[in-house]
Design an enzyme around this catalytic site. Structure first.
Site, PDB file in Angstrom:
ATOM      1  NE  ARG A  22     -45.363 -21.210  22.028  1.00 55.24           N
ATOM      2  CZ  ARG A  22     -44.579 -22.078  22.637  1.00 55.24           C
ATOM      3  NH1 ARG A  22     -44.465 -23.288  22.192  1.00 55.24           N
ATOM      4  NH2 ARG A  22     -43.894 -21.708  23.702  1.00 55.24           N
ATOM      5  CD  GLU A  57     -38.726 -28.280  29.045  1.00 53.65           C
ATOM      6  OE1 GLU A  57     -39.435 -27.861  28.113  1.00 53.65           O
ATOM      7  OE2 GLU A  57     -37.889 -29.174  28.898  1.00 53.65           O
TER       8      GLU A  57
HETATM    9  O1  LIG Z   1     -46.004 -27.425  30.886  1.00 52.01           O
HETATM   10  P1  LIG Z   1     -45.147 -26.214  31.057  1.00 52.01           P
HETATM   11  O2  LIG Z   1     -43.801 -26.546  31.639  1.00 52.01           O
HETATM   12  O3  LIG Z   1     -45.834 -25.150  31.853  1.00 52.01           O
HETATM   13  O4  LIG Z   1     -44.818 -25.609  29.618  1.00 52.01           O
HETATM   14  C1  LIG Z   1     -45.765 -25.470  28.598  1.00 52.01           C
HETATM   15  C2  LIG Z   1     -45.985 -24.045  28.210  1.00 52.01           C
HETATM   16  O5  LIG Z   1     -44.783 -23.443  27.723  1.00 52.01           O
HETATM   17  C3  LIG Z   1     -45.064 -22.759  26.506  1.00 52.01           C
HETATM   18  O6  LIG Z   1     -45.532 -21.470  26.703  1.00 52.01           O
HETATM   19  P2  LIG Z   1     -44.643 -20.174  26.972  1.00 52.01           P
HETATM   20  O7  LIG Z   1     -44.775 -19.821  28.412  1.00 52.01           O
HETATM   21  O8  LIG Z   1     -43.279 -20.367  26.426  1.00 52.01           O
HETATM   22  O9  LIG Z   1     -45.450 -19.044  26.238  1.00 52.01           O
HETATM   23  P3  LIG Z   1     -45.778 -18.564  24.754  1.00 52.01           P
HETATM   24  O10 LIG Z   1     -46.857 -19.488  24.230  1.00 52.01           O
HETATM   25  O11 LIG Z   1     -46.275 -17.194  25.010  1.00 52.01           O
HETATM   26  O12 LIG Z   1     -44.521 -18.628  23.926  1.00 52.01           O
HETATM   27  C4  LIG Z   1     -46.166 -23.610  25.899  1.00 52.01           C
HETATM   28  O13 LIG Z   1     -46.882 -22.894  24.907  1.00 52.01           O
HETATM   29  C5  LIG Z   1     -47.007 -23.954  27.088  1.00 52.01           C
HETATM   30  O14 LIG Z   1     -47.944 -22.923  27.389  1.00 52.01           O
HETATM   31  N1  LIG Z   2     -39.595 -27.920  25.167  1.00 59.10           N
HETATM   32  C1  LIG Z   2     -40.608 -27.103  24.872  1.00 59.10           C
HETATM   33  N2  LIG Z   2     -40.926 -26.833  23.587  1.00 59.10           N
HETATM   34  C2  LIG Z   2     -41.957 -26.004  23.296  1.00 59.10           C
HETATM   35  N3  LIG Z   2     -42.718 -25.433  24.230  1.00 59.10           N
HETATM   36  C3  LIG Z   2     -42.437 -25.685  25.505  1.00 59.10           C
HETATM   37  N4  LIG Z   2     -43.022 -25.272  26.640  1.00 59.10           N
HETATM   38  C4  LIG Z   2     -42.329 -25.802  27.656  1.00 59.10           C
HETATM   39  N5  LIG Z   2     -41.345 -26.575  27.243  1.00 59.10           N
HETATM   40  C5  LIG Z   2     -41.384 -26.513  25.887  1.00 59.10           C
END
Ligand SMILES: O=P(O)(O)OC[C@H]1O[C@H](OP(=O)(O)OP(=O)(O)O)[C@H](O)[C@@H]1O
Ligand SMILES: Nc1ncnc2[nH]cnc12
Length: 178
Positions: free
Chosen positions: A66, A103
């Site tokens: 994202r 998370e």
């Molecule tokens: O602060 P954190 O606990 O590390 O979480 C935040 C991350 O989690 C999500 O990505 P995700 O790994 O779900 O990947 P995506 O964008 O490919 O869906 C979001 O887009 C951040 O990159």
């Molecule tokens: N709660 C949440 N919603 C969307 N993106 C996330 N990445 C990590 N935690 C998330």
């Protein structure tokens, strides 16, 4: 219909969607895809996320997946380049690699070793800051490449998960804290 003077907080409240128990029970998932899909929304969040760092960065880094949306638009808007920080196994040449936890799981991020020259000032963009595991891993990648992290911009900061504390010493700008 948005009012003409809508604040970014009002815009995010209007367009973002909270999905309970996704991707696993207990997680309240903040879905920003409707913000990206909205012509006012995308322009507004991109302009506001880069503004505090104007003149302080040479390149914008996007974290898969994202973060790519924000970083590509931010780089285009500021006349800089965009660097992709990808999940493990997606980059074809030599990489720096960093494991992390987030998370709802664990993962590895990678950066091509020669995509950024030492000394480059990097603005890191992502949609959500939760535990800070993802952004922290990207910070380590750029520092291993000899770059300076000029700042970190996120749309949403999930308070109480320790992300900002984990990034102490770095400039972190969140458009909204929830
Ligand atoms: O602060 P954190 O606990 O590390 O979480 C935040 C991350 O989690 C999500 O990505 P995700 O790994 O779900 O990947 P995506 O964008 O490919 O869906 C979001 O887009 C951040 O990159
Ligand atoms: N709660 C949440 N919603 C969307 N993106 C996330 N990445 C990590 N935690 C998330």
């Amino acid at each position: 219909m948005p009012k003409a003077s809508e604040t970014v907080t009002e815009l995010l409240d209007r367009l973002s969607v909270v999905v309970p128990d996704y991707p696993q029970p207990g997680i309240s998932f903040k879905d920003l895809t409707p913000v990206f899909a909205d012509p006012t929304g995308l322009r507004r969040i991109v302009d506001e996320i880069v503004a505090p760092f104007a003149g302080d960065f040479d390149v914008v880094a996007g974290l898969e997946a994202r973060g790519f949306v924000l970083a590509a638009a931010g780089a285009y808007a500021t006349g800089t380049g965009m660097v992709t920080v990808r999940k493990k196994g997606k980059l074809p040449r030599e990489v720096h690699s960093e494991d992390y936890s987030l998370e709802y799981g664990t993962a590895t991020l990678e950066l091509h070793r020669d995509d950024v020259a030492p000394g480059t000032r990097v603005l890191i963009l992502d949609d959500v800051l939760a535990t800070g595991g993802t952004v922290g891993s990207a910070v380590r990648l750029f520092e291993r490449a000899g770059c300076t992290v000029a700042g970190i911009g996120v749309v949403l900061e999930l308070a109480g998960l320790g992300g900002r504390e984990r990034l102490a010493g770095y400039r972190v700008h969140a458009l909204q804290k929830v």
